[in-house]
Design a protein around this motif. Structure first.
Motif, mmCIF file in Angstrom:
data_model
loop_
_atom_site.group_PDB
_atom_site.id
_atom_site.type_symbol
_atom_site.label_atom_id
_atom_site.label_comp_id
_atom_site.label_asym_id
_atom_site.label_seq_id
_atom_site.Cartn_x
_atom_site.Cartn_y
_atom_site.Cartn_z
ATOM 1 N N ILE A 79 0.838 -1.191 0.000
ATOM 2 C CA ILE A 79 0.000 0.000 0.000
ATOM 3 C C ILE A 79 0.877 1.247 0.000
ATOM 4 O O ILE A 79 2.068 1.204 0.336
ATOM 5 N N GLY A 80 0.280 2.357 -0.382
ATOM 6 C CA GLY A 80 0.982 3.637 -0.364
ATOM 7 C C GLY A 80 0.649 4.421 0.892
ATOM 8 O O GLY A 80 0.569 3.875 1.993
ATOM 9 N N ALA A 81 0.397 5.694 0.705
ATOM 10 C CA ALA A 81 0.130 6.575 1.842
ATOM 11 C C ALA A 81 -1.264 6.330 2.406
ATOM 12 O O ALA A 81 -2.184 5.907 1.707
ATOM 13 N N LEU A 82 -1.417 6.614 3.703
ATOM 14 C CA LEU A 82 -2.728 6.647 4.357
ATOM 15 C C LEU A 82 -3.137 8.101 4.519
ATOM 16 O O LEU A 82 -2.304 8.960 4.825
ATOM 17 N N SER A 83 -4.412 8.378 4.329
ATOM 18 C CA SER A 83 -4.864 9.762 4.443
ATOM 19 C C SER A 83 -6.310 9.814 4.894
ATOM 20 O O SER A 83 -7.046 8.830 4.813
ATOM 21 N N ALA A 84 -6.684 10.981 5.398
ATOM 22 C CA ALA A 84 -8.069 11.260 5.762
ATOM 23 C C ALA A 84 -8.627 12.225 4.727
ATOM 24 O O ALA A 84 -8.043 13.290 4.492
#
Length: 732
Positions: free
Chosen positions: A389-394
């Protein structure tokens, strides 16, 4: 909960990563199109300090900047997430479309949430689809509350709407649906309408006035108390009736004054376990105001009365080979189990997956296992792969705010999952798991399409693949009989959005063509045919003659081939050639170009040449014999018949049965259900129900749903068959 003694200690601003499931609330907004859900989300974000008074986030855009299609169509067409923070609690607000065509987005929102907020307009009735969603939530025990919007309308009436909600949602216990506040009205306008300027707390007996743009608390005057007392007493009785303290009702009826703190605690517990359903009022903030009416009270209900993710049991989990797996509910330190509840494609970062984490902790740049979801029949392949997976974001509007982690109970966007689709499970690569998928409605409106140009044809397959990856309520079919590409959708609006996304997002222009059902042909009576294929053109020629007899068989028999040749009139090695030629011709059709079925073909006689006969010659002779037999015979056109099961409210049963009869349907039975609905079963030609998904919704005002399944092919009435043949000739 808006009635506490020290209400509104202040907003805490935009949400960040949560550090414990107890500090998370996941709430989904449910309501019909136009009920004011998105406006309410923006008002809540404003009150929580996540946007400024212009409704814009700090780094640009608004919370409603979700999809260009939504702006063009002036309606929500997909689920969106707005995380805010209130009193140290992260609140994930999930806004869902209200239009029935996008019920798949609603179901995803229900899966991701732990409580539901039903938004109803004071200017409208509670529609049938909203009642059905309420029943779905009741079936799984999901906590619910009701928000009445559009109080600024001159037609609005909060008290009347509360009574309507009690009748619609209360079932056998309307006293479980009661208001926590009453509207506070300002001076009467010349038209007789007194605008809502605030709320009166029934438990605290406080006035919360928003007229200045800020929430101000005050005591009611003596003249206001009598009007509060009746509603307050009823609310207290409703709360005590759901209290876990069995002595509380006796003490109350004995004249004891129950402490407000005890009442608030009992109210919060009753709401959290889905036994009491408070009604609140909300109105958008006036120009220049920092808070909308009722938004503080609503945020306090969410943070104080709705359950934490710790209180929700996770859906069933198995290993990928089907063995049950027990997990501690919502344990950040447990095995990773997350579910993709929505998939979108971003032109800059690629596929973005919105996930709900049910167990463990998800971190950026780690490798996870992606397990499939069992929707292969809808064009969604099963998955069993590892992906990094790449980045986590809201998400917040079109912005993505980076997160360092997403713990159990939280929601986050995950980048670079190129294989994962909506409904897939993410788990640890060394401990792959699979969650039980949630129920998705079956798409029953066919949309036949074809590429507009050669350039579009090259991109069509990839565009369709991405489209169905985002939307599990859409089914892609490559019909082998009609050679059509068919997108099965939930309704016309769903189909319009699909076409628009193909064009604007994937650069594929398509044309919509008439949808064709899979017809068949068969012989009505016995017939005979002779196939003669004799050619001489120098050297080896072609010589094959065969005589056949055809008789009809019962439906579903297919094609039966019988060899009755005697004396070697057709050499043994060429009999399979005759059969192959007949079957090939039958697949191509003999009258209107539809496959020929349900016949017995008997090979009786023939002739061969020692030099010029061949496999190819006898295949051709077999096909010619079948065509000659058909030329002098009566051919039936067979149409597919479906079993249609309609679940409809008792008020619309007569209209539904009459409509089915008008579609050449045969009602085969009805079943009265205890929920005030009737199950109608009928057999209907498929050619008559191409648009039934749209027509039934109109006929029942959105309260009915249906399923269909293929039963058999049967002869089409002659006048209908003649019309179909004419249409086939016109198309050709």
């Amino acid at each position: 909960m808006g009635d506490k003694a020290n209400a509104h200690p202040g907003a805490a601003g935009r949400a960040t990563a949560a550090d414990h499931p107890a500090s998370i609330r996941n709430v989904v907004l449910v309501g019909h199109s136009g009920s004011g859900k998105t406006t309410l989300v923006e008002a809540l974000a404003l009150t929580a300090g996540a946007v400024n008074r212009a409704g814009r986030v700090e780094d640009g855009g608004t919370v409603s900047d979700y999809d260009d299609i939504e702006h063009r169509q002036q309606r929500s067409v997909q689920l969106s997430l707005v995380p805010v923070e209130w009193d140290g609690i992260k609140v994930n607000i999930i806004d869902t479309p209200g239009y029935a065509d996008f019920v798949g987005e609603l179901r995803a929102g229900l899966r991701a949430a732990d409580a539901a907020l039903f938004v109803v307009s004071a200017s409208d009735e509670v529609d049938g689809s909203t009642r059905m969603v309420w029943e779905e939530c009741a079936a799984v025990g999901m906590p619910r509350a009701i928000v009445v919007t559009h109080l600024e309308s001159a037609r609005a009436g909060f008290e009347e709407m509360t009574q309507i909600c009690a009748q619609a949602f209360g079932g056998d216990d309307p006293d479980a649906v009661l208001p926590l506040h009453l509207p506070l009205h300002g001076p009467q306008a010349p038209d007789g309408h007194a605008p809502v300027t605030g709320l009166t707390g029934l438990l605290s007996q406080k006035l919360f006035d928003y007229a200045s743009g800020e929430r101000k608390e005050s005591e009611p005057g003596p003249e206001q108390l009598p009007g509060i007392e009746e509603a307050r007493n009823r609310l207290i009785e409703g709360i005590i009736a759901e209290s876990e303290d069995e002595t509380l009702m006796d003490r109350y009826l004995g004249g004891e004054k129950i402490d407000i703190k005890t009442l608030v605690q009992d109210l919060e517990r009753a709401v959290a376990r889905g036994a009491f359903f408070p009604v609140l009022a909300a109105a958008p903030a006036a120009e220049g105001a920092r808070q909308g009416i009722g938004t503080v009270e609503l945020l306090e209900l969410i943070t104080g009365g709705f359950p934490t993710p710790l209180e929700r049991e996770a859906p069933a989990v198995t290993t990928v080979d089907g063995r049950a797996r027990e997990l501690t509910p919502c344990d950040p330190g447990g095995p990773l189990v997350a579910e993709v509840v929505k998939t979108t494609s971003d032109p800059y970062v690629g596929r973005v997956s919105l996930v709900r984490v049910f167990s463990g902790t998800l971190r950026p740049d780690e490798t996870v296992h992606v397990s499939g979801h069992g929707l292969a029949d809808r064009g969604h392949e099963d998955h069993d792969v590892d992906e990094r997976i790449g980045a986590l974001s809201a998400p917040f509007g079109k912005q993505q705010r980076l997160l360092t982690q997403a713990i159990a109970g939280d929601l986050a966007c995950v980048a670079k999952l190129s294989r994962a689709e909506t409904g897939d499970t993410l788990s640890a690569k060394d401990d792959p798991l699979l969650m039980e998928p949630w129920q998705m409605p079956d798409p029953l409106l066919p949309l036949a399409i074809q590429a507009h140009s050669k350039a579009d044809e090259d991109k069509l397959s990839q565009g369709l693949g991405r489209l169905v990856a985002e939307d599990p309520t859409m089914r892609l079919e490559q019909n082998q009989d009609t050679h059509q590409v068919v997108l099965w959708c939930l309704g016309e609006a769903h189909a319009d959005v699909a076409l628009e996304r193909l064009r604007s997002r994937y650069g594929v222009q398509v044309d919509v063509v008439p949808y064709r059902v899979s017809l068949r042909e068969t012989f009505a009576d016995r017939a005979a045919g002779r196939g003669r294929h004799v050619k001489q053109s120098g050297g080896h020629g072609q010589f094959a003659i065969c005589e056949i007899e055809i008789e009809p068989l019962p439906g579903g028999s297919g094609i039966e081939f019988v060899d009755k040749v005697v004396g070697g009139a057709v050499p043994r090695q060429f009999i399979p050639s005759v059969e192959k030629g007949i079957r090939t011709q039958a697949a191509r059709g003999i009258a209107a170009g539809h496959p020929l079925v349900d016949i017995r073909v008997t090979l009786l006689d023939g002739k061969a040449h020692s030099v010029d006969s061949s496999d190819a010659a006898f295949q051709t002779a077999g096909a010619l014999a079948l065509r000659e037999a058909a030329a002098g015979a009566k051919i039936h056109l067979l149409e597919p018949v479906a079993e249609v099961t309609v679940l409809v409210g008792d008020d619309y049963v007569g209209a539904v049965m009459s409509d089915l009869s008008g579609r050449r349907g045969r009602v085969v039975g009805t079943e009265q259900l205890s929920t005030g609905r009737t199950l109608v079963r009928a057999e209907v030609p498929e050619i008559e129900i191409g648009r039934y998904a749209v027509d039934l919704r109109s006929l029942s005002h959105g309260t009915a749903r249906f399923d269909r399944s293929y039963v058999r092919h049967e002869p089409m009435p002659q006048q209908v068959a003649d019309r179909v043949r004419e249409q086939t000739v016109d198309v050709a």
